[in-house]
Design a protein around this motif. Structure first.
Motif, PDB file in Angstrom:
ATOM      1  N   ASP A   1      -1.016   6.075   2.589  1.00  0.00           N
ATOM      2  CA  ASP A   1      -1.123   4.625   2.389  1.00  0.00           C
ATOM      3  C   ASP A   1      -2.556   4.094   2.278  1.00  0.00           C
ATOM      4  N   THR A   2      -3.581   4.968   2.333  1.00  0.00           N
ATOM      5  CA  THR A   2      -4.950   4.457   2.300  1.00  0.00           C
ATOM      6  C   THR A   2      -5.889   5.128   1.300  1.00  0.00           C
ATOM      7  N   ARG A   3      -5.714   6.443   1.049  1.00  0.00           N
ATOM      8  CA  ARG A   3      -6.693   7.120   0.188  1.00  0.00           C
ATOM      9  C   ARG A   3      -6.101   8.372  -0.452  1.00  0.00           C
ATOM     10  N   TYR A   4      -6.510   8.576  -1.712  1.00  0.00           N
ATOM     11  CA  TYR A   4      -6.186   9.789  -2.451  1.00  0.00           C
ATOM     12  C   TYR A   4      -7.435  10.155  -3.242  1.00  0.00           C
ATOM     13  N   ALA A   5      -7.959  11.362  -3.037  1.00  0.00           N
ATOM     14  CA  ALA A   5      -9.200  11.764  -3.699  1.00  0.00           C
ATOM     15  C   ALA A   5      -9.106  13.221  -4.134  1.00  0.00           C
ATOM     16  N   TYR A   6      -9.820  13.545  -5.202  1.00  0.00           N
ATOM     17  CA  TYR A   6      -9.808  14.901  -5.733  1.00  0.00           C
ATOM     18  C   TYR A   6     -11.113  15.165  -6.475  1.00  0.00           C
ATOM     19  N   ARG A   7     -11.421  16.455  -6.612  1.00  0.00           N
ATOM     20  CA  ARG A   7     -12.581  16.863  -7.405  1.00  0.00           C
ATOM     21  C   ARG A   7     -12.081  17.682  -8.579  1.00  0.00           C
TER      22      ARG A   7
ATOM     23  N   SER B   1      -1.585  -5.134  -2.350  1.00  0.00           N
ATOM     24  CA  SER B   1      -2.623  -4.121  -2.147  1.00  0.00           C
ATOM     25  C   SER B   1      -3.876  -4.462  -2.923  1.00  0.00           C
ATOM     26  N   ARG B   2      -4.951  -3.905  -2.452  1.00  0.00           N
ATOM     27  CA  ARG B   2      -6.214  -3.924  -3.197  1.00  0.00           C
ATOM     28  C   ARG B   2      -6.550  -2.454  -3.457  1.00  0.00           C
TER      29      ARG B   2
ATOM     30  N   LEU C   1      -6.072  -0.655   0.087  1.00  0.00           N
ATOM     31  CA  LEU C   1      -6.205  -1.536   1.241  1.00  0.00           C
ATOM     32  C   LEU C   1      -5.140  -2.611   1.165  1.00  0.00           C
ATOM     33  N   PRO C   2      -4.702  -3.122   2.314  1.00  0.00           N
ATOM     34  CA  PRO C   2      -3.789  -4.266   2.257  1.00  0.00           C
ATOM     35  C   PRO C   2      -4.491  -5.449   1.596  1.00  0.00           C
TER      36      PRO C   2
ATOM     37  N   PRO D   1       0.795  -1.236   0.000  1.00  0.00           N
ATOM     38  CA  PRO D   1       0.000   0.000   0.000  1.00  0.00           C
ATOM     39  C   PRO D   1       0.825   1.284   0.000  1.00  0.00           C
ATOM     40  N   GLU D   2       1.912   1.310   0.741  1.00  0.00           N
ATOM     41  CA  GLU D   2       2.700   2.550   0.806  1.00  0.00           C
ATOM     42  C   GLU D   2       3.320   2.911  -0.543  1.00  0.00           C
ATOM     43  N   ALA D   3       3.724   1.924  -1.324  1.00  0.00           N
ATOM     44  CA  ALA D   3       4.283   2.189  -2.649  1.00  0.00           C
ATOM     45  C   ALA D   3       3.202   2.664  -3.619  1.00  0.00           C
TER      46      ALA D   3
END
Length: 161
Positions: free
Chosen positions: A83-89, A115-116, A108-109, A30-32
């Motif tokens: 490591d969990t979320r990236y979002a933008y509008r 990762s998923r 997600l792990p 996930p971190e990568a």
């Protein structure tokens, strides 16, 4: 010529009239994956074929994105959770008809390592625009799957060095 879209917040990803959700398993941790999505934004064209350019703006709080088909977006980052979320509008675009647009990448792990990744594409617009976006789902799915395979290969090469 670009036009202003309706500003939406993070909840729009869950409440938009049109939500297309795609998921893929990656070998990379996930971190990568997060670093590639949120920190190395100018590297997107190297693994996402539909994207021809991404430039961070406002000290990383925004992005200017150009697709190979000539569509452009001025975006505001809504979430950048390590490591969990990236979002933008999308604030401004030359894409016709849509009135609001946001995307979220959840990481997600994976159940056996890796990762998923789940990508949510959230859009609003008049009925014809909503119908058109729904019709693009197979193409977006194909593009997403290719991008995730390419990203996984790229991250594997980086980890090997």
């Amino acid at each position: 010529m670009t036009r202003q879209l309706r500003p939406v917040e993070l909840d729009f990803v869950e409440t938009a009239p049109v939500r297309l959700v795609f998921a893929a398993a990656l070998e990379a941790p996930p971190e990568a994956v997060y670093r590639a999505l949120a920190e190395d934004v100018s590297g997107w064209p190297e693994w996402f074929d539909a994207v021809s350019g991404v430039t961070p703006t406002r000290g990383g709080a925004g992005r200017d994105v150009t697709l190979r088909v000539g569509v452009s977006f001025e975006e505001t980052v809504l979430a950048s959770d390590p490591d969990t979320r990236y979002a933008y509008r999308v604030d401004r675009t030359n894409a016709p008809a849509v009135t609001a647009f946001a995307e979220e990448w959840r990481i997600l792990p994976g159940p056996t390592g890796g990762s998923r990744v789940r990508w949510t594409f959230a859009v609003d617009g008049p009925p014809a625009a909503r119908a058109f976006v729904r019709l693009t789902k197979p193409g977006l799915r194909f593009s997403f799957r290719g991008a995730m395979r390419a990203l996984d290969r790229r991250l594997a090469r980086s980890a090997a060095h």
